[in-house]
Scaffold this motif. Structure first.
Motif, PDB file in Angstrom:
ATOM      1  N   LEU A  11      22.355  54.215  29.526  1.00 46.51           N
ATOM      2  CA  LEU A  11      22.971  53.510  30.657  1.00 46.51           C
ATOM      3  C   LEU A  11      22.889  51.999  30.446  1.00 46.51           C
ATOM      4  CD1 LEU A  11      24.258  53.733  33.480  1.00 46.51           C
ATOM      5  CD2 LEU A  11      21.956  53.720  34.419  1.00 46.51           C
ATOM      6  N   GLU A  14      25.330  50.903  27.741  1.00 46.78           N
ATOM      7  CA  GLU A  14      26.703  50.861  28.248  1.00 46.78           C
ATOM      8  C   GLU A  14      26.936  49.586  29.065  1.00 46.78           C
ATOM      9  OE1 GLU A  14      29.503  53.322  31.343  1.00 46.78           O
ATOM     10  OE2 GLU A  14      28.038  54.444  30.163  1.00 46.78           O
ATOM     11  N   GLU A  15      25.983  49.249  29.919  1.00 46.52           N
ATOM     12  CA  GLU A  15      26.115  48.068  30.777  1.00 46.52           C
ATOM     13  C   GLU A  15      26.116  46.768  29.975  1.00 46.52           C
ATOM     14  OE1 GLU A  15      26.443  45.629  34.088  1.00 46.52           O
ATOM     15  OE2 GLU A  15      26.679  47.803  34.020  1.00 46.52           O
TER      16      GLU A  15
END
Length: 83
Positions: A11, A14-15
C-alpha cells in the motif's frame, strides 16, 4: 513502521511510487548496509548499535528507510528501536 506486513508495504509502495525491489529489501532481514538510488526515491538499509557497559554487550538493530521528496518512512523489526 514497526514489523509491517507485506500488504502494508504494498500500500505504501503504491502511494509513494516505491520500486518493488526496495520494498522487497525492506521486508527481508539481514540486508547489507547500502543506499540504493531509484528514479524518484532512495532506499537506505542501515544498522544502529548500542553498547551496554553493565553487561559489556553490543546489540544491533536493523532499519530500512524510503526517502522521497515528500516523505521519510522508516521500517524496522525491533519495537525498542529508538527512532
Amino acid at each position: 513502521l514497526c514489523s509491517p506486513e507485506e500488504a502494508d508495504l504494498d500500500l505504501l509502495a503504491e502511494e509513494l511510487g516505491l520500486h518493488a525491489l526496495a520494498v522487497e529489501d525492506a521486508l527481508k532481514l539481514h540486508q547489507r548496509p547500502k543506499l540504493d538510488r531509484y528514479s524518484d526515491h532512495l532506499f537506505l538499509s542501515a544498522y544502529s548499535i548500542t553498547f551496554s557497559p553493565e553487561t559489556a554487550s553490543v546489540e544491533t538493530s536493523e532499519i530500512a528507510a524510503f526517502i522521497t521528496e515528500r516523505a521519510f518512512v522508516t521500517v524496522h523489526k525491533d519495537p525498542d528501536f529508538d527512532v
